[in-house]
Design an enzyme around this catalytic site. Structure first.
Site, short mmCIF file in Angstrom:
data_model
loop_
_atom_site.label_atom_id
_atom_site.label_comp_id
_atom_site.label_asym_id
_atom_site.label_seq_id
_atom_site.Cartn_x
_atom_site.Cartn_y
_atom_site.Cartn_z
CG MET A 26 8.65 -6.67 -5.92
SD MET A 26 10.42 -6.86 -6.13
CE MET A 26 11.04 -6.15 -4.64
N GLY A 27 4.84 -8.36 -3.32
CA GLY A 27 4.25 -9.16 -2.25
C GLY A 27 4.73 -8.75 -0.88
CB SER A 28 6.28 -9.28 1.74
OG SER A 28 6.54 -9.13 3.11
CG HIS A 33 2.09 -3.19 -0.77
ND1 HIS A 33 2.78 -3.76 0.27
CD2 HIS A 33 3.00 -2.96 -1.75
CE1 HIS A 33 4.05 -3.87 -0.04
NE2 HIS A 33 4.23 -3.39 -1.26
N GLY A 143 3.84 3.50 -4.75
CA GLY A 143 4.08 4.27 -3.52
C GLY A 143 5.25 5.22 -3.70
CE LYS A 144 3.69 11.28 -3.66
NZ LYS A 144 3.58 12.74 -3.71
CG ASP A 146 10.21 2.08 -3.22
OD1 ASP A 146 11.26 1.86 -2.61
OD2 ASP A 146 9.18 1.41 -3.06
CD GLN A 149 9.87 1.28 -7.76
OE1 GLN A 149 10.71 0.40 -7.71
NE2 GLN A 149 8.69 1.17 -7.16
O1 PAF Z 1 8.23 -1.22 -5.74
C1 PAF Z 1 8.20 -2.45 -5.96
O2 PAF Z 1 7.66 -3.23 -5.20
C2 PAF Z 1 8.88 -2.99 -7.21
O3 PAF Z 1 10.02 -2.27 -7.50
C3 PAF Z 1 7.93 -3.05 -8.42
C4 PAF Z 1 7.47 -1.67 -8.85
C5 PAF Z 1 6.73 -3.91 -8.09
C6 PAF Z 1 8.66 -3.69 -9.61
O4 PAF Z 1 9.11 -4.97 -9.31
#
Ligand code: PAF
Length: 293
Positions: A26-28, A33, A143-144, A146, A149
């Site tokens: 999601m940038g930033s 990342h 990334g773990k 999250d 997720q």
């Molecule tokens: O982890 C994130 O940055 C977001 O949840 C993702 C996986 C890019 C989905 O918008």
């Protein structure tokens, strides 16, 4: 490196690529990342990083509007990390009409983060599925940090037989232990000084479980009780320092269920609010194996 904002141009650019690696973001961007981008280079012939702040995964009253956006800096960082294509679609490209078709995640979506952020994982799975269709990667890296997720997306890939290999990247931390996150930008100086406490409390839970004496202590009751006590202590420490914890819990790595007898591969996860900033973190750990009998 090319920056592309529409699917047509993206497909044209990626046609003929042998192995596309996708890092959805999601940038930033931060080092977490960029480490995924570097890992993707080893896994693929062409690395695509997507940048899209996904409205669908934010609940009412959450930080969609103030989520940090820094496309120019992100593009510079991605070029330095060896990314070949940045896919940065606008809202119209991803959601030309209000989205009415969704990916329904597994029941794992209802616990922990999902209990506090209803609909969050449905929004994540839906956008990731759309990104997979647009980019058609062979490999995708997440990334773990999250953790839930990551598990839910792996279940989506398996449950829908998607032809994508999932790679999970380790959490990257600042020198004081704070997990890197785009939301750290919200912290003021005194909150930033306090923020590493979340990781410290997770480590304290891990240490207290690993310190249990073998072998009788490692019965399910002992592990579950010890985990509960350690998590309650950790949450109390956080509260005493001004945090508002949403959860602090020990789970099995594989499916985030509560530990059952014999489970040794565990993860402790937490989410807590410091001022108006909500931080999450986790630590994976393995209990030592002791001979039975
Ligand atoms: O982890 C994130 O940055 C977001 O949840 C993702 C996986 C890019 C989905 O918008």
């Amino acid at each position: 490196m090319e920056v592309i904002d529409n699917v047509r141009a993206l497909r044209h650019r990626l046609a003929g690529e042998r192995a596309v690696g996708l890092v959805p973001t999601m940038g930033s961007l931060h080092e977490g990342h960029l480490s995924l981008v570097r890992e993707a280079r080893a896994e693929s012939s062409c690395v695509v990083a997507s940048i899209f702040v996904n409205r669908l995964q934010f609940g009412p009253g959450e930080d969609f509007d103030r989520y940090p956006r820094s496309l120019d800096n992100d593009v510079r960082l991605l070029a330095g990390a060896g990314c070949q294509v940045v896919f940065a679609p606008g809202e119209q490209e991803l959601y030309p009409r209000p989205q009415q078709v969704f990916v329904e995640p597994s029941p794992l979506q209802q616990i922990l983060e999902g209990a506090v952020r209803p609909g969050h994982f449905r929004g994540v799975c839906t956008v990731v599925m759309k990104l997979f269709q647009m980019v058609q990667p062979q490999v995708a890296l997440f990334g773990k940090k999250d953790y839930q997720q990551w598990r839910i997306l792996c279940e989506m890939v398996e449950g829908l037989a998607l032809p994508v290999r999932m790679v999970g990247g380790e959490t990257i931390r600042a020198a004081d232990g704070l997990a890197l996150s785009s939301r750290n930008a919200y912290l003021d100086a005194s909150q930033r000084a306090e923020a590493p406490r979340l990781h410290q409390q997770l480590q304290a839970v891990v240490a207290s479980l690993q310190a249990m004496a073998p072998p009788a202590d490692q019965s399910l009751a002992s592990v579950a009780q010890q985990a509960e006590h350690a998590c309650a202590d950790g949450a109390a420490v956080l509260r005493s320092r001004g945090w508002e914890p949403d959860y602090l819990s020990v789970r099995r790595q594989q499916d985030l269920a509560l530990p059952t007898p014999g489970d040794r591969h565990l993860v402790v996860l937490a989410a807590a609010r410091l001022g108006t900033t909500r931080l999450i973190d986790n630590v994976e750990f393995t209990l030592p194996e002791f001979p039975h009998g």
